[in-house]
Scaffold this active site. Structure first.
Site, PDB file in Angstrom:
ATOM      1  NE  ARG A  55      39.323  42.094  47.760  1.00 41.91           N
ATOM      2  CZ  ARG A  55      39.618  41.185  48.700  1.00 41.91           C
ATOM      3  NH1 ARG A  55      40.351  41.508  49.740  1.00 41.91           N
ATOM      4  NH2 ARG A  55      39.179  39.960  48.574  1.00 41.91           N
ATOM      5  CD  GLU A  63      31.557  38.662  47.587  1.00 42.21           C
ATOM      6  OE1 GLU A  63      31.086  39.659  46.994  1.00 42.21           O
ATOM      7  OE2 GLU A  63      32.776  38.437  47.652  1.00 42.21           O
ATOM      8  NE  ARG A  97      39.241  45.400  43.754  1.00 40.96           N
ATOM      9  CZ  ARG A  97      38.526  44.388  44.238  1.00 40.96           C
ATOM     10  NH1 ARG A  97      37.444  44.623  44.949  1.00 40.96           N
ATOM     11  NH2 ARG A  97      38.880  43.141  44.029  1.00 40.96           N
TER      12      ARG A  97
END
Length: 180
Positions: A55, A63, A97
């Site tokens: 990330r 998004e 992540r």
């Protein structure tokens, strides 16, 4: 649980256990999920290969279902997909992540995404003070998503989507309860 984590981290720090330390690493980007998440194929010294989801720190990209979501993902893909990168690890998130800065050649991909107007500086998790300046420059120049005067920050979009889903769920539950 929290006490266990605290004592484990304290003991790890006192013993110098490297397994709990952040470590920069190299790899090849094998997937671009969206404008702020990639998968890197990391090869370890013993020849073992591992896929690591990363990330990008200090940024929040639109998004997929949001305006500019696809363009943001495509821009990041042009920068890093199937390229050798260096990940400057800064921790991990609640989804497991790695949080990090992605460098490809001499380019900081995180900063490039904000500079190009393909992501916001993520104020809630800001680790790079240059991001605010880069965002302001992109906004003034009308680059990328800033061409849209009604651009909605991803965190607001997610909050609105969650509220919409909740309202739909409650409406379905009320309809089901009203049915004899």
């Amino acid at each position: 649980m929290r006490k266990t984590v605290f004592w484990t981290m304290l003991l790890a720090g006192m013993c110098g256990w490297p397994a709990l330390a952040w470590a920069d690493f190299d790899g090849r980007v094998v997937r671009v999920a969206d404008g702020d998440t990639v998968t890197v194929l990391r090869e370890h010294a013993d020849g073992r290969k591992e896929q690591v989801r990363v990330r990008l720190s200090s940024i929040d990209a639109p998004e997929r279902r949001q305006a500019y979501g696809t363009r943001s993902r495509e821009h990041l893909a042009k920068l890093v997909f199937e390229r050798q990168v260096r990940i400057e690890e800064q921790g991990s998130d609640r989804y497991g992540r790695v949080i990090g800065v992605v460098h490809v050649d001499q380019v900081n991909a995180n900063q490039e995404m904000v500079h190009a107007g393909m992501a916001w500086a993520y104020r809630q998790y800001l680790n790079d003070s240059a991001m605010l300046r880069l965002e302001t420059g992109a906004k003034r120049a009308g680059r990328g998503l800033w061409a849209d005067k009604q651009a909605m920050a991803p965190w607001e979009f997610r909050r609105n989507e969650a509220a919409r889903r909740k309202a739909e769920r409650e409406a379905r539950e009320q309809a089901a309860a009203a049915t004899p």
